[in-house]
Design an enzyme around this catalytic site. Structure first.
Site, PDB file in Angstrom:
ATOM      1  N   GLY A   9      34.442  24.637  78.803  1.00  0.00           N
ATOM      2  CA  GLY A   9      35.508  23.994  79.595  1.00  0.00           C
ATOM      3  C   GLY A   9      36.134  25.003  80.539  1.00  0.00           C
ATOM      4  O   GLY A   9      37.324  24.955  80.844  1.00  0.00           O
ATOM      5  N   LEU A  11      36.064  25.598  83.666  1.00  0.00           N
ATOM      6  CA  LEU A  11      36.618  25.256  84.985  1.00  0.00           C
ATOM      7  C   LEU A  11      37.962  24.545  84.896  1.00  0.00           C
ATOM      8  O   LEU A  11      38.564  24.217  85.914  1.00  0.00           O
ATOM      9  CB  LEU A  11      35.652  24.348  85.755  1.00  0.00           C
ATOM     10  CG  LEU A  11      34.371  24.991  86.255  1.00  0.00           C
ATOM     11  CD1 LEU A  11      33.506  23.932  86.933  1.00  0.00           C
ATOM     12  CD2 LEU A  11      34.659  26.126  87.228  1.00  0.00           C
ATOM     13  N   GLY A  12      38.438  24.298  83.678  1.00  0.00           N
ATOM     14  CA  GLY A  12      39.651  23.520  83.514  1.00  0.00           C
ATOM     15  C   GLY A  12      40.921  24.319  83.778  1.00  0.00           C
ATOM     16  O   GLY A  12      40.889  25.478  84.194  1.00  0.00           O
ATOM     17  N   GLN A  13      42.046  23.663  83.516  1.00  0.00           N
ATOM     18  CA  GLN A  13      43.351  24.274  83.803  1.00  0.00           C
ATOM     19  C   GLN A  13      43.520  25.594  83.042  1.00  0.00           C
ATOM     20  O   GLN A  13      43.991  26.583  83.606  1.00  0.00           O
ATOM     21  CB  GLN A  13      44.474  23.294  83.428  1.00  0.00           C
ATOM     22  CG  GLN A  13      45.839  23.710  83.954  1.00  0.00           C
ATOM     23  CD  GLN A  13      46.997  22.937  83.328  1.00  0.00           C
ATOM     24  OE1 GLN A  13      46.805  22.123  82.425  1.00  0.00           O
ATOM     25  NE2 GLN A  13      48.192  23.202  83.801  1.00  0.00           N
ATOM     26  N   ASP A  35      30.660  24.904  81.714  1.00  0.00           N
ATOM     27  CA  ASP A  35      31.380  23.654  81.980  1.00  0.00           C
ATOM     28  C   ASP A  35      30.337  22.608  82.356  1.00  0.00           C
ATOM     29  O   ASP A  35      29.237  22.958  82.766  1.00  0.00           O
ATOM     30  CB  ASP A  35      32.373  23.834  83.140  1.00  0.00           C
ATOM     31  CG  ASP A  35      33.519  22.829  83.069  1.00  0.00           C
ATOM     32  OD1 ASP A  35      34.666  23.253  82.777  1.00  0.00           O
ATOM     33  OD2 ASP A  35      33.290  21.625  83.293  1.00  0.00           O
ATOM     34  N   ASP A  51      26.575  20.610  78.745  1.00  0.00           N
ATOM     35  CA  ASP A  51      27.442  19.662  78.043  1.00  0.00           C
ATOM     36  C   ASP A  51      27.591  20.105  76.583  1.00  0.00           C
ATOM     37  O   ASP A  51      26.580  20.292  75.899  1.00  0.00           O
ATOM     38  CB  ASP A  51      26.776  18.277  78.131  1.00  0.00           C
ATOM     39  CG  ASP A  51      27.689  17.173  77.663  1.00  0.00           C
ATOM     40  OD1 ASP A  51      28.488  17.390  76.731  1.00  0.00           O
ATOM     41  OD2 ASP A  51      27.598  16.081  78.242  1.00  0.00           O
ATOM     42  N   TYR A 140      43.104  10.982  71.607  1.00  0.00           N
ATOM     43  CA  TYR A 140      43.133  12.431  71.816  1.00  0.00           C
ATOM     44  C   TYR A 140      43.803  13.119  70.615  1.00  0.00           C
ATOM     45  O   TYR A 140      43.267  14.081  70.045  1.00  0.00           O
ATOM     46  CB  TYR A 140      43.905  12.699  73.112  1.00  0.00           C
ATOM     47  CG  TYR A 140      44.212  14.136  73.441  1.00  0.00           C
ATOM     48  CD1 TYR A 140      43.208  15.036  73.758  1.00  0.00           C
ATOM     49  CD2 TYR A 140      45.535  14.586  73.473  1.00  0.00           C
ATOM     50  CE1 TYR A 140      43.514  16.339  74.092  1.00  0.00           C
ATOM     51  CE2 TYR A 140      45.844  15.895  73.819  1.00  0.00           C
ATOM     52  CZ  TYR A 140      44.825  16.767  74.123  1.00  0.00           C
ATOM     53  OH  TYR A 140      45.121  18.064  74.460  1.00  0.00           O
ATOM     54  N   LYS A 144      42.407  15.690  67.719  1.00  0.00           N
ATOM     55  CA  LYS A 144      43.015  17.014  67.473  1.00  0.00           C
ATOM     56  C   LYS A 144      43.367  17.184  65.990  1.00  0.00           C
ATOM     57  O   LYS A 144      43.151  18.262  65.427  1.00  0.00           O
ATOM     58  CB  LYS A 144      44.252  17.212  68.364  1.00  0.00           C
ATOM     59  CG  LYS A 144      43.933  17.326  69.858  1.00  0.00           C
ATOM     60  CD  LYS A 144      43.037  18.520  70.190  1.00  0.00           C
ATOM     61  CE  LYS A 144      42.775  18.682  71.668  1.00  0.00           C
ATOM     62  NZ  LYS A 144      41.766  19.697  71.980  1.00  0.00           N
TER      63      LYS A 144
HETATM   64  P1  NAD Z   1      40.996  20.433  81.531  1.00  0.00           P
HETATM   65  O1  NAD Z   1      40.809  18.959  81.484  1.00  0.00           O
HETATM   66  O2  NAD Z   1      41.730  21.025  82.657  1.00  0.00           O
HETATM   67  O3  NAD Z   1      39.598  21.167  81.421  1.00  0.00           O
HETATM   68  C1  NAD Z   1      38.627  20.765  80.511  1.00  0.00           C
HETATM   69  C2  NAD Z   1      37.286  21.222  81.060  1.00  0.00           C
HETATM   70  O4  NAD Z   1      36.295  20.801  80.136  1.00  0.00           O
HETATM   71  C3  NAD Z   1      36.952  20.585  82.413  1.00  0.00           C
HETATM   72  O5  NAD Z   1      36.623  21.598  83.343  1.00  0.00           O
HETATM   73  C4  NAD Z   1      35.767  19.684  82.110  1.00  0.00           C
HETATM   74  O6  NAD Z   1      34.820  19.634  83.176  1.00  0.00           O
HETATM   75  C5  NAD Z   1      35.183  20.352  80.868  1.00  0.00           C
HETATM   76  N1  NAD Z   1      34.446  19.416  80.028  1.00  0.00           N
HETATM   77  C6  NAD Z   1      34.797  18.172  79.673  1.00  0.00           C
HETATM   78  N2  NAD Z   1      33.848  17.624  78.917  1.00  0.00           N
HETATM   79  C7  NAD Z   1      32.867  18.535  78.786  1.00  0.00           C
HETATM   80  C8  NAD Z   1      31.622  18.543  78.133  1.00  0.00           C
HETATM   81  N3  NAD Z   1      31.173  17.476  77.463  1.00  0.00           N
HETATM   82  N4  NAD Z   1      30.872  19.664  78.189  1.00  0.00           N
HETATM   83  C9  NAD Z   1      31.305  20.760  78.881  1.00  0.00           C
HETATM   84  N5  NAD Z   1      32.469  20.795  79.538  1.00  0.00           N
HETATM   85  C10 NAD Z   1      33.246  19.689  79.492  1.00  0.00           C
HETATM   86  O7  NAD Z   1      41.674  20.832  80.143  1.00  0.00           O
HETATM   87  P2  NAD Z   1      42.598  22.110  79.835  1.00  0.00           P
HETATM   88  O8  NAD Z   1      43.976  21.731  80.188  1.00  0.00           O
HETATM   89  O9  NAD Z   1      42.019  23.337  80.392  1.00  0.00           O
HETATM   90  O10 NAD Z   1      42.520  22.093  78.255  1.00  0.00           O
HETATM   91  C11 NAD Z   1      41.673  22.938  77.516  1.00  0.00           C
HETATM   92  C12 NAD Z   1      41.958  22.682  76.041  1.00  0.00           C
HETATM   93  O11 NAD Z   1      43.343  22.894  75.776  1.00  0.00           O
HETATM   94  C13 NAD Z   1      41.644  21.252  75.596  1.00  0.00           C
HETATM   95  O12 NAD Z   1      41.148  21.281  74.282  1.00  0.00           O
HETATM   96  C14 NAD Z   1      43.000  20.591  75.596  1.00  0.00           C
HETATM   97  O13 NAD Z   1      43.061  19.544  74.680  1.00  0.00           O
HETATM   98  C15 NAD Z   1      43.894  21.737  75.176  1.00  0.00           C
HETATM   99  N6  NAD Z   1      45.284  21.550  75.580  1.00  0.00           N
HETATM  100  C16 NAD Z   1      45.635  21.594  76.901  1.00  0.00           C
HETATM  101  C17 NAD Z   1      46.972  21.399  77.238  1.00  0.00           C
HETATM  102  C18 NAD Z   1      47.427  21.443  78.665  1.00  0.00           C
HETATM  103  O14 NAD Z   1      48.597  21.136  78.941  1.00  0.00           O
HETATM  104  N7  NAD Z   1      46.579  21.819  79.615  1.00  0.00           N
HETATM  105  C19 NAD Z   1      47.930  21.163  76.252  1.00  0.00           C
HETATM  106  C20 NAD Z   1      47.518  21.083  74.935  1.00  0.00           C
HETATM  107  C21 NAD Z   1      46.193  21.309  74.608  1.00  0.00           C
HETATM  108  N1  SER Z   2      48.904  18.470  78.176  1.00  0.00           N
HETATM  109  C1  SER Z   2      48.201  17.700  77.198  1.00  0.00           C
HETATM  110  C2  SER Z   2      48.191  16.261  77.529  1.00  0.00           C
HETATM  111  O1  SER Z   2      49.160  15.812  78.100  1.00  0.00           O
HETATM  112  C3  SER Z   2      48.823  17.888  75.819  1.00  0.00           C
HETATM  113  O2  SER Z   2      47.812  18.124  74.950  1.00  0.00           O
HETATM  114  O3  SER Z   2      47.253  15.597  77.203  1.00  0.00           O
END
Ligand code: NAD
Ligand code: SER
Length: 313
Positions: A9, A11-13, A35, A51, A140, A144
């Site tokens: 993941g 490329l995510g946030q 990703d 994936d 979701y 978790k």
């Molecule tokens: P995001 O949605 O920004 O990034 C997730 C990344 O996963 C994306 O780039 C997506 O392309 C990739 N992805 C999705 N499905 C996939 C798959 N099957 N195979 C490979 N890649 C895949 O999420 P984030 O905010 O970076 O969150 C990362 C983790 O942190 C997650 O587990 C999320 O639940 C957790 N989290 C995030 C937050 C938040 O506020 N950002 C808060 C609580 C928990």
């Molecule tokens: N930032 C996340 C959401 O809103 C919390 O896990 O889904």
């Protein structure tokens, strides 16, 4: 010898900030980013497309790189999860199960991201304790809670060194959030800097735990670097910094952008927000491995606006 690290993941946030941080600590060739989305044209470094539901893909990577650590971030978030519950279950649970099984085989240390979404309407809302009622109403949140229990099970049964944080809503400027309920906070910043007003999808009195990304990354690395005997929670640690109502954020932004206005029009995401705590007690993380946050609301708003102004203008 240098460590080999995988971030899923990537490329995510979170991944887009964690990967550069890990590269600066461990060397750019030792951090493998994965990703299933394609990287943007200006992406720096190597990004593998794959994936996490496909165990073969992960298995081949493990064989090739023999990872010491994996940060497993690939997931669907709360709002997207409610639109695609089956996909959320598959990505969040199959991905984690594959990662845990390969880690067990190869003795790999794992970080996995949990969330305040493990809590639900029956959980105490104020200073939610580490050990409490976990009855989430989103798919979701269900993934978790299940994931936390699976992590603890692999630790107890196979002695796997798996560590996790229940992140609150994360606020950052480098990459936009990917389909969560707390995204409204980041969107508010963008609109203010773009000179537009904002229509907010939660009501003004919605109070949620939040954290600036720099704190979240520091906390993640500190947890992973802590000696094993310090890690007493193998489900997931409550991880907290600040909490505010949506209106508080609007007011703080207005100190910098006095003409900025927000209209509150709650949609289906309000239900998710209403089921989560106002504030979280993370004293266990502070006692066990020395977690401490640096950003309060005022400091975070100032830094977010400065960075977004540079990025957007
Ligand atoms: P995001 O949605 O920004 O990034 C997730 C990344 O996963 C994306 O780039 C997506 O392309 C990739 N992805 C999705 N499905 C996939 C798959 N099957 N195979 C490979 N890649 C895949 O999420 P984030 O905010 O970076 O969150 C990362 C983790 O942190 C997650 O587990 C999320 O639940 C957790 N989290 C995030 C937050 C938040 O506020 N950002 C808060 C609580 C928990
Ligand atoms: N930032 C996340 C959401 O809103 C919390 O896990 O889904």
């Amino acid at each position: 010898m240098s460590k080999k690290i995988l971030v899923t993941g990537a490329l995510g946030q979170i991944g887009s900030e964690l990967v550069p941080e890990l590269k600066s600590k461990h060397g750019k060739d030792d951090v493998i980013a994965l990703d299933y989305s394609s990287p943007p044209d200006d992406y720096e470094g190597l990004l593998l497309e794959g994936d996490v539901r496909d165990k073969e893909v992960l298995s081949e990577l493990w064989e090739k790189y023999d990872f010491d650590e994996v940060y497993h971030l690939a997931s669907l978030l709360s709002a997207t999860g409610e639109k695609k519950p089956d996909l959320a279950w598959d990505v969040n649970m199959e991905g984690l199960k594959h990662v845990l099984d390969l880690a067990k085989e190869h003795d790999t240390k794992i970080f996995w991201a949990s969330s305040i979404a493990v809590f639900g309407p029956n959980t105490p809302r104020e200073k939610t304790p580490q050990h409490t009622i976990l009855e989430p109403i989103t798919v979701y949140g269900v993934t978790k809670v299940s994931g936390e229990l699976l992590c603890q099970y692999y630790h107890e049964k196979y002695d796997l060194d798996v560590r996790s944080l229940r992140y609150p809503g994360l606020i950052s400027w480098k990459e936009k959030p990917g389909g969560g309920t707390t995204d409204y906070a980041v969107e508010m910043f963008y609109k203010a800097v773009e000179g537009e007003n904002y229509i907010c999808f939660v009501d003004e009195e919605t109070r949620l735990p939040m954290m600036y990304m720099e704190d979240a990354i520091r906390g993640t690395l500190k947890l992973m670097e802590a000696p094993e005997e310090k890690i007493k929670v193998r489900t997931s640690y409550n991880h907290s910094a600040l909490n505010f109502e949506a209106k508080d954020l609007e007011r703080e932004i207005q100190k910098h952008y006095p003409d900025f206005e927000v209209e509150y029009k709650p949609d289906e995401r309000q239900k998710n927000a209403d089921s989560w705590p106002d504030s979280v007690d993370d004293s266990k993380a502070r006692e066990d491995w020395g977690w401490d946050h640096e950003y309060d609301l005022e400091k975070m708003v100032k830094v977010m606006l400065e960075n977004l102004e540079r990025k957007l203008n």
